[in-house]
Design a protein around this motif. Structure first.
Motif, PDB file in Angstrom:
ATOM      1  N   ASN A  36       0.791  -1.266  -0.121  1.00 45.50           N
ATOM      2  CA  ASN A  36      -0.204   0.010  -0.027  1.00 45.50           C
ATOM      3  C   ASN A  36       0.692   1.021  -0.098  1.00 45.50           C
ATOM      4  OD1 ASN A  36      -2.418  -1.431   0.316  1.00 45.50           O
ATOM      5  ND2 ASN A  36      -2.236  -1.886   2.159  1.00 45.50           N
ATOM      6  N   ALA A  37       1.301   1.435  -1.201  1.00 45.40           N
ATOM      7  CA  ALA A  37       2.269   2.517  -1.373  1.00 45.40           C
ATOM      8  C   ALA A  37       1.777   4.214  -1.230  1.00 45.40           C
ATOM      9  CB  ALA A  37       3.135   2.093  -2.643  1.00 45.40           C
ATOM     10  N   LYS A  38       2.682   5.144  -0.967  1.00 43.87           N
ATOM     11  CA  LYS A  38       2.693   6.456  -0.719  1.00 43.87           C
ATOM     12  C   LYS A  38       2.601   6.774  -2.212  1.00 43.87           C
ATOM     13  CE  LYS A  38       4.424  10.839   0.608  1.00 43.87           C
ATOM     14  NZ  LYS A  38       3.030  11.377   0.765  1.00 43.87           N
ATOM     15  N   PRO A  39       1.485   7.715  -2.737  1.00 43.11           N
ATOM     16  CA  PRO A  39       1.471   8.352  -3.951  1.00 43.11           C
ATOM     17  C   PRO A  39       2.858   9.858  -3.787  1.00 43.11           C
ATOM     18  CG  PRO A  39      -0.664   8.200  -3.166  1.00 43.11           C
ATOM     19  CD  PRO A  39       0.517   7.777  -2.037  1.00 43.11           C
ATOM     20  N   THR A  40       3.561   9.626  -4.504  1.00 43.28           N
ATOM     21  CA  THR A  40       4.607  10.756  -4.554  1.00 43.28           C
ATOM     22  C   THR A  40       4.635  11.578  -6.092  1.00 43.28           C
ATOM     23  OG1 THR A  40       6.404   9.267  -5.069  1.00 43.28           O
ATOM     24  CG2 THR A  40       6.128   9.344  -2.896  1.00 43.28           C
ATOM     25  N   SER A  41       5.327  12.650  -6.212  1.00 38.49           N
ATOM     26  CA  SER A  41       5.547  13.431  -7.386  1.00 38.49           C
ATOM     27  C   SER A  41       6.411  14.129  -7.363  1.00 38.49           C
ATOM     28  CB  SER A  41       4.142  14.212  -7.561  1.00 38.49           C
ATOM     29  OG  SER A  41       4.030  15.282  -6.905  1.00 38.49           O
ATOM     30  N   LEU A  42       7.105  14.227  -8.464  1.00 40.99           N
ATOM     31  CA  LEU A  42       8.410  14.874  -8.641  1.00 40.99           C
ATOM     32  C   LEU A  42       8.304  15.468 -10.069  1.00 40.99           C
ATOM     33  CD1 LEU A  42      10.852  16.162  -7.652  1.00 40.99           C
ATOM     34  CD2 LEU A  42      12.108  14.535  -8.509  1.00 40.99           C
ATOM     35  N   LEU A  43       8.596  17.012 -10.421  1.00 43.06           N
ATOM     36  CA  LEU A  43       8.651  17.308 -11.664  1.00 43.06           C
ATOM     37  C   LEU A  43       9.797  18.189 -11.826  1.00 43.06           C
ATOM     38  CD1 LEU A  43       5.288  17.241 -11.033  1.00 43.06           C
ATOM     39  CD2 LEU A  43       5.265  18.029 -13.434  1.00 43.06           C
ATOM     40  N   TRP A  51      12.223  22.653  -9.068  1.00 42.95           N
ATOM     41  CA  TRP A  51      11.758  21.161  -8.700  1.00 42.95           C
ATOM     42  C   TRP A  51      10.186  21.599  -8.107  1.00 42.95           C
ATOM     43  CZ3 TRP A  51      14.286  17.539 -10.812  1.00 42.95           C
ATOM     44  CH2 TRP A  51      15.709  17.594 -10.802  1.00 42.95           C
ATOM     45  N   ALA A  52       9.365  20.797  -8.667  1.00 41.76           N
ATOM     46  CA  ALA A  52       7.961  20.928  -8.008  1.00 41.76           C
ATOM     47  C   ALA A  52       7.293  19.408  -7.899  1.00 41.76           C
ATOM     48  CB  ALA A  52       7.055  21.691  -9.197  1.00 41.76           C
ATOM     49  N   THR A  53       6.477  19.758  -6.789  1.00 41.84           N
ATOM     50  CA  THR A  53       5.680  18.304  -6.372  1.00 41.84           C
ATOM     51  C   THR A  53       4.108  18.738  -6.208  1.00 41.84           C
ATOM     52  OG1 THR A  53       5.655  16.647  -4.765  1.00 41.84           O
ATOM     53  CG2 THR A  53       6.295  18.652  -3.820  1.00 41.84           C
ATOM     54  N   THR A 100      12.300  25.210   0.234  1.00 47.81           N
ATOM     55  CA  THR A 100      11.096  24.967  -0.589  1.00 47.81           C
ATOM     56  C   THR A 100      10.153  26.413  -0.123  1.00 47.81           C
ATOM     57  OG1 THR A 100      11.518  22.613  -0.116  1.00 47.81           O
ATOM     58  CG2 THR A 100       9.233  23.404  -0.809  1.00 47.81           C
ATOM     59  N   GLU A 101       9.509  26.565  -1.518  1.00 48.33           N
ATOM     60  CA  GLU A 101       8.499  27.566  -1.371  1.00 48.33           C
ATOM     61  C   GLU A 101       7.096  26.908  -1.540  1.00 48.33           C
ATOM     62  OE1 GLU A 101       6.783  31.288  -4.178  1.00 48.33           O
ATOM     63  OE2 GLU A 101       8.829  30.458  -4.251  1.00 48.33           O
ATOM     64  N   HIS A 155       4.653  22.383  -3.384  1.00 54.55           N
ATOM     65  CA  HIS A 155       5.894  23.041  -2.946  1.00 54.55           C
ATOM     66  C   HIS A 155       6.839  23.089  -4.199  1.00 54.55           C
ATOM     67  CE1 HIS A 155       5.020  22.239   1.248  1.00 54.55           C
ATOM     68  NE2 HIS A 155       4.316  21.077   0.880  1.00 54.55           N
ATOM     69  N   ARG A 156       7.723  23.986  -4.349  1.00 58.06           N
ATOM     70  CA  ARG A 156       8.678  23.885  -5.344  1.00 58.06           C
ATOM     71  C   ARG A 156      10.039  24.574  -4.624  1.00 58.06           C
ATOM     72  NH1 ARG A 156       5.717  28.966  -8.566  1.00 58.06           N
ATOM     73  NH2 ARG A 156       5.794  30.307  -7.047  1.00 58.06           N
TER      74      ARG A 156
END
Length: 760
Positions: A560-567, A579-581, A599-600, A618-619
């Motif tokens: 049951n994994a954690k959803p993560t994001s990176l751009l 970098w943004a999430t 992080t802003e 955040h970015r």
């Protein structure tokens, strides 16, 4: 009531609730060696396994592999296939090139054709598509194989249509309905879909008129495990939910049935939509729909399925699908009101009902309903505060969501038992008046505003019968009262679970409200329990136990994994990068690039569109990389009368997956992208300046034609995205940990380039 009778009747109540869920769908048993003319879940699962090896969204390498697999399987059955290719933008201005797969079984007679429908593309960019909609394709492939093995020629033609680009905007269905000659021959569609990886398959109807004829024919086909009700149908029509079948209804006026499962919603559109997580019981349920319906409609008259009449319908164990016309709504309601008044008069005459006592009976009802509604309404708000990581599950349904539903249902039952225990001086007959008044008000309101739910009047008749018993007998038979509770339990108990599962835990109020309303329907039995306080304490103890269980399972694991994001976001105009999430609770994997001290937090930052309007959270500054910049060329700029026509060619200098275009706030009369007109409805109601989203999956150029007023200055903003952040040689992003997955519904693992061009 004697202790042993109370225990036995309570066990009957629990058993009825269990039966209401367990009888809804078949239980899987290994069946790989079943007769070739029968649907085999194991054989269907093999198709799912073969198709769900890799993400196969439009433009992804595996997309063509899955298409080839389906075509090859149809060829093995001796069917001739064809591919329909073309650009469409659908109703949402989501442009893509779609490639539909078609095959046809010729019938022996002239008439309308039956279409078996599903889609083979997975959701961008990480979903493996086992359930959505590999399960649908597999159901059709296995069902057609079994059907053909009988070597019988159907009366009607059967069209197998496996559409493309459903996830992007129903583009494949749009291409077929509006451009393929076979579309004019279609009489009925059976569509197989998924919005999770388990649970029963719900039947939903798509029709522009009444559902009466469709319900009659569905009942004659006699599927073994129908799960359907006209309340879900009424709500479905009110919500902006679309499937491929919607295009058939809206653009082709073609009737159809949707069969979709919504359980385990947390797997929907994620990397966890895998072969291993697809519930075999669920796939067996889809097969149990297809086979009888395929056999029935293959030989039925499909030219006369339209009807002006609507039917109320609902499923109940043993009786399967029960239906009756809308015309019965008000007579049944009127009869219930009449019976209530008559029984009330009899109760007053027998002095088993007293005005003072029945008036007091409204207090525990209002306290129970009010308390449980408040707790249910604010439960998700509180849970998101206590567990910030839940905010990153954009489905709104957590891995421990079923535990929460059970816990809050128990809280509702426990609080109701405790409150009614405080009013034990009032007889059961007097306590029943308030629930009857409430339920009659509910049924009257539903008849007026949501008639599809008018079958709720059926358990009210059972409650009236119980009221008659209590006003005539001082000590009624507890088993008779239990019997009169069964209609409510079998019909309404599944709704406690259905709404929070289908609409997210924000709808926990539906679970607590339905639990409380069910308690009221069982009050003829519960009112005679001497130890309601003990049941309250037991329920509350179980509530605490399940809440503790949910707490200890609130974290993330490999399963049951954690959803993560990176751009990586490069702004060409300012030559800056970030970098943004989209994560609210930033994971250690993401935090490598978004250190907390630099992080802003982002408020209302404009970004590429997403399903739920999710924005960056955040970015942080990032080094500027040499990302190739697209070439933008104005090829035509003409003024004709009061209109300015601009032709613009955009050529990416890298392989991209998505191009999204925004304009400034100028009037745009019409627009074309790659010669495809954007829908006029969308152009009239554009939100946020979005012009089009083009899912390309290549480095092909894009041609725009924009019509605006002659004095307008066009400002075009490009969002060019590729899902190759983790594989691009310019970056060295480590793999996600085993307990992380890409966040669904948003752009992810992407290099996003933005550029604004002004055309004076």
């Amino acid at each position: 009531m004697k202790r042993i009778q109370a225990l036995i009747t309570l066990l009957f109540v629990i058993l009825a609730i269990y039966w209401s869920f367990n009888a809804a769908m078949p239980s899987y048993t290994p069946d790989a060696s079943i007769a070739t003319s029968s649907f085999s879940t194991d054989r269907a699962m093999e198709h799912v396994k073969n198709m769900a090896q890799k993400p196969h969204a439009v433009g992804f390498p595996a997309h063509a592999e899955v298409r080839k697999y389906i075509v090859d399987e149809l060829h093995k059955m001796g069917l001739e296939t064809s591919l329909q290719e073309g650009y469409t933008a659908g109703d949402w201005a989501n442009l893509s090139s779609a490639t539909n797969i078609l095959a046809r079984i010729e019938g022996s007679e002239e008439g309308k054709a039956l279409v078996l429908l599903s889609h083979y593309d997975s959701n961008p960019h990480s979903s493996l598509g086992a359930s959505d909609a590999g399960s649908g394709v597999a159901t059709i492939l296995e069902g057609i194989r079994a059907f053909l093995s009988e070597k019988k020629t159907p009366k009607n033609d059967i069209i197998i249509l496996i559409t493309d680009a459903e996830e992007l905007g129903l583009n494949g269905a749009d291409l077929f309905v509006n451009q393929h000659p076979w579309a004019k021959e279609v009489g009925l569609v059976l569509n197989f879909e998924a919005r999770g990886s388990g649970g029963p398959g719900y039947m939903l109807i798509e029709t522009n008129r009444g559902n009466g004829k469709l319900i009659e024919e569905f009942t004659k086909a006699a599927p073994e495990y129908p799960v359907a009700n006209s309340l879900a149908y009424s709500i479905y029509k009110l919500l902006p939910n679309d499937t491929d079948l919607t295009v058939f209804r809206e653009d082709g006026d073609i009737e159809g049935f949707n069969f979709a499962f919504i359980g385990d919603h947390f797997d929907y559109h994620t990397a966890q939509d895998t072969y291993d997580r697809l519930d075999k019981n669920t796939l067996a349920h889809q097969g149990s729909y297809l086979m009888p319906l395929l056999h029935y409609f293959a030989d039925s008259d499909l030219d006369h399925l339209k009807s002006l009449d609507d039917y109320i319908y609902f499923n109940v164990p043993f009786f399967k699908l029960v239906s009756y016309p809308f015309e019965w709504i008000w007579p049944m309601f009127g009869l219930a009101v009449f019976l209530f008044i008559v029984l009330l008069i009899i109760g007053f005459r027998k002095k088993s009902v007293k005005l003072a006592d029945l008036s007091k009976g409204f207090l525990p009802l209002l306290l129970s309903l009010g308390l449980n509604a408040i707790v249910g309404y604010y439960s998700w708000v509180v849970l998101r505060q206590l567990y910030p990581q839940y905010q990153d599950m954009l489905h709104g349904f957590t891995y421990n969501g079923y535990t929460y539903i059970l816990a809050f249902a128990l809280f509702s039952i426990g609080s109701s038992f405790w409150i009614y225990h405080r009013f034990k001086g009032i007889t059961t007959a007097n306590l029943l008046v308030a629930p009857l008044v409430l339920w009659l008000i509910i049924c009257g309101a539903l008849g007026a505003y949501l008639p599809g739910a008018s079958f709720f009047i059926v358990p009210v008749f059972a409650l009236l019968a119980a009221f008659m018993v209590t006003i005539n007998q001082e000590k009624p038979n507890p088993y008779l009262l239990t019997f009169l509770c069964i209609p409510a339990l079998l019909m309404l108990a599944p709704f406690v679970k259905m709404f929070p599962v289908g609409l997210g835990l924000k709808m926990m109020v539906a679970a607590t409200a339905f639990s409380t309303l069910l308690f009221f329907l069982c009050l003829p039995l519960f009112g005679y329990y001497k130890h309601k306080s003990r049941l309250a304490y037991i329920s509350m103890l179980l509530f605490v136990g399940f809440m503790l269980s949910a707490h200890f399972n609130a974290g993330f694991t490999k399963e049951n994994a954690k959803p993560t994001s990176l751009l990586y976001v490069l702004d060409v105009d300012t030559n800056t990068a970030q970098w943004a999430t989209y994560e609210n609770s930033v994971s250690p994997w993401t935090e490598q690039y978004l250190k907390v001290d630099r992080t802003e937090e982002v408020e209302n930052a404009k970004t590429i569109s997403s399903k739920y309007g999710t924005r960056f959270t955040h970015r942080a500054p990032a080094p500027v990389k040499a990302i190739p910049i697209p070439h933008i060329e104005k090829t035509r700029d003409t003024i004709i009368g009061e209109e300015r026509i601009l032709n613009i060619c955009i050529t990416p200098q890298r392989s991209i997956n998505r191009l999204e275009l925004f304009t400034n706030a100028i009037p745009i009369g019409k627009a074309k992208v790659n010669s495809v007109p954007l829908p006029s409805y969308f152009m009239e109601q554009r939100n946020g300046g979005r012009l089009v989203t083009y899912y390309t999956g290549s480095d092909n150029y894009t041609e725009l034609e924009i019509h605006t007023t002659k004095d307008s200055v066009l400002e075009l903003t490009l969002y060019e995205a590729s899902n190759d952040l983790l594989s691009n040689s310019l970056f060295s992003i480590p793999e996600r940990p085993a307990d992380n997955i890409p966040m669904p519904f948003v752009l992810n693992d992407a290099i996003l380039l933005t550029k604004t061009v002004r055309f004076e």
